[in-house]
Design a protein around this motif. Structure first.
Motif, short mmCIF file in Angstrom:
data_model
loop_
_atom_site.label_atom_id
_atom_site.label_comp_id
_atom_site.label_asym_id
_atom_site.label_seq_id
_atom_site.Cartn_x
_atom_site.Cartn_y
_atom_site.Cartn_z
N LYS A 26 0.90 -1.17 -0.05
CA LYS A 26 0.22 0.07 0.02
C LYS A 26 0.75 1.25 -0.05
O LYS A 26 1.98 1.24 0.50
N THR A 27 0.31 2.33 -0.60
CA THR A 27 0.96 3.62 -0.62
C THR A 27 0.81 4.20 0.85
O THR A 27 -0.04 3.96 1.47
N GLU A 76 -0.50 7.22 1.07
CA GLU A 76 -1.86 7.83 1.08
C GLU A 76 -2.85 6.50 1.39
O GLU A 76 -3.80 7.15 2.36
N GLU A 77 -2.57 5.44 1.03
CA GLU A 77 -3.81 4.27 1.30
C GLU A 77 -3.80 4.08 2.59
O GLU A 77 -4.70 3.78 3.38
N GLU A 136 -5.34 6.50 4.86
CA GLU A 136 -6.65 6.52 4.89
C GLU A 136 -7.36 5.46 5.46
O GLU A 136 -8.31 5.70 6.33
N GLN A 137 -6.48 4.49 5.45
CA GLN A 137 -6.92 3.30 6.21
C GLN A 137 -7.05 3.35 7.76
O GLN A 137 -8.01 2.77 8.41
N TYR A 185 -0.95 11.86 6.28
CA TYR A 185 -0.02 11.37 5.68
C TYR A 185 1.15 11.33 6.20
O TYR A 185 2.14 10.56 6.34
N GLN A 221 -11.63 -2.02 8.34
CA GLN A 221 -11.67 -2.17 6.90
C GLN A 221 -12.29 -3.55 6.78
O GLN A 221 -11.53 -4.56 6.47
N SER A 244 -11.68 -6.57 4.04
CA SER A 244 -10.49 -6.20 3.30
C SER A 244 -9.99 -7.52 2.44
O SER A 244 -9.62 -7.20 1.40
#
Lengths: 244, 157
Positions: free
Chosen positions: A169-170, A172-173, A176-177, A182, A228, A231
């Motif tokens: 995952k980046t 950003e991801e 968010e999660q 960031y 999540q 997921s």
């Protein structure tokens, strides 16, 4: 006569080493106070042995610019045989281990007695590895811990982040999660790299994958699931990694 | 015999260095010897440093700040030495370049503050300034800024 290159950004330490070496009959001593100047002197003067610090010119272990470790790697890539003794104030086994991996022939702490400098110097000059007894034990234990205890000191948030990094995952991801900024994710990853001794992100990802494989019931797993739901169902490849 | 008289009786200048890094002690000794100061005592910790100070009553004390895990252990030693004899000159020789720490040291009675990144000449200049000075140490708030400004900026390589 042995020509020795000393590299340390503390002129007083240079003077101290020079004195110890000269008292022992090593008279051809050249000095540099920065990594760049040290490398230049190394290329120009062809010393037979190098004694160097790891923290040079305000760069604490390579956070910016050419650090002692970078210099060590560069010299080692130029010459696979030259004895390089690291003289550092850092007694952390992770740092000692990094220096040895980068090509150091010996590692001595700055609070060692001057007699130990001579012993270390003579040992590395014979192309033999030098570590004081205590450091050698700590580095050996580090290797043992790496088998299973690498991740013990990490917080729940760090472990969550590590697992998500390992899943590709980046930042950003991940932010968010985990519902954080960031910057927080970037900081956490930076801390993870330091704690785990990972130099770059790919190395951290590799360690993350190792963590996932070691810890199917890892801390933070449940909270991630709550954050999540489903997921794994949406990402079958991740489920495969977890069950690996 | 008062400490001041004890020192006045001696024709040879003496310096006591208290630092837990043997290479720093060796470096200081070498610089001082080259400058003609041969009576140099040294100690590797605060307790031994203070004992040696009381025994030898040197003209000048050079003391580090950090000892072991205590980042400011040297500060209490400065205070103690200055309380014993306000005429003793004490140079703090430390890795810290934080102006607040410099100010603390000067307030505690240090007569000078030299950062360990400084060149040998800067160290020797401070030693000679303190040995030559007849006046009592002056604690000046501007000194902290001045000393902090001596630090060269970290240059990217």
């Amino acid at each position: 006569m042995t020509r020795v290159l000393l590299i340390d950004d503390h002129p007083i330490v240079l003077q101290g080493c020079r004195r110890v070496l000269q008292d022992a009959g090593v008279c051809d001593v050249i000095e540099a106070t920065s990594a760049v100047a040290g490398y230049r002197l190394y290329r120009r003067n062809h010393p037979e042995t190098i004694i160097m610090d790891l923290s040079l010119q305000g760069n604490r272990l390579g956070r910016a610019g050419l650090s002692g470790l970078d210099l060590l790697r560069r010299i080692r890539s130029d010459d696979s045989r030259i004895p390089i003794l690291v003289l550092s104030m850092h007694g952390d086994p992770v740092i000692v281990s990094s220096a040895l991996e980068a090509g150091a022939t010996g590692y001595l702490l700055k609070d060692a007695a001057p007699g130990n400098l001579l012993k270390a110097f003579e040992t590395v000059c014979r192309h033999r590895l030098y570590l004081c007894h205590e450091l050698a034990i700590q580095v050996a234990l580090l290797g043992v811990r790496r088998q299973g205890e690498t991740f013990v000191g990490l917080s729940s948030r760090e472990l969550q982040t590590l697992a998500l990094v390992a899943e590709g995952k980046t930042y950003e991801e991940i932010a968010e999660q985990l519902r954080v900024s960031y910057k927080t994710v970037a900081n956490t990853c930076s801390q993870l790299k330091t704690k785990l001794g990972a130099r770059k992100l790919p190395e951290l990802i590799r360690m993350g994958v190792e963590y996932l494989s070691l810890s199917p019931d890892r801390p933070g797993h449940g909270s991630e699931q709550r954050a999540q739901d489903g997921s794994s169902a949406r990402h079958p490849d991740r489920a495969a990694v977890r069950s690996a | 015999m008062s400490p001041r008289l004890a020192r006045a009786d001696r024709s040879v200048t003496s310096v006591l260095i208290i630092d837990d890094h043997p290479f720093v002690i060796q470096g200081c000794k070498r610089i001082l010897e080259v400058a003609g100061i041969n009576l140099v005592f040294s100690a590797a910790d605060v307790a031994n440093g203070y004992a040696l100070y009381q025994q030898k009553r040197p003209d000048l004390v050079v003391v580090d700040l950090s000892f072991g895990g205590d980042a400011l252990a040297g500060l209490s030693l400065v205070r103690r030495i200055r309380a014993d004899d306000p005429t003793t000159r004490v140079i703090v020789f430390s890795m810290h370049d934080d102006p607040a720490i410099v100010q603390h040291c000067l307030s505690a009675g240090a007569s000078d503050y030299v950062v360990k990144d400084a060149c040998s000449t800067a160290f020797l200049k401070a030693v000679q300034r303190d040995l030559d000075s007849k006046a009592p140490p002056v604690v000046d708030a501007d000194d902290a800024t001045m000393i902090a400004a001596r630090q060269p900026p970290a240059r990217p390589i």
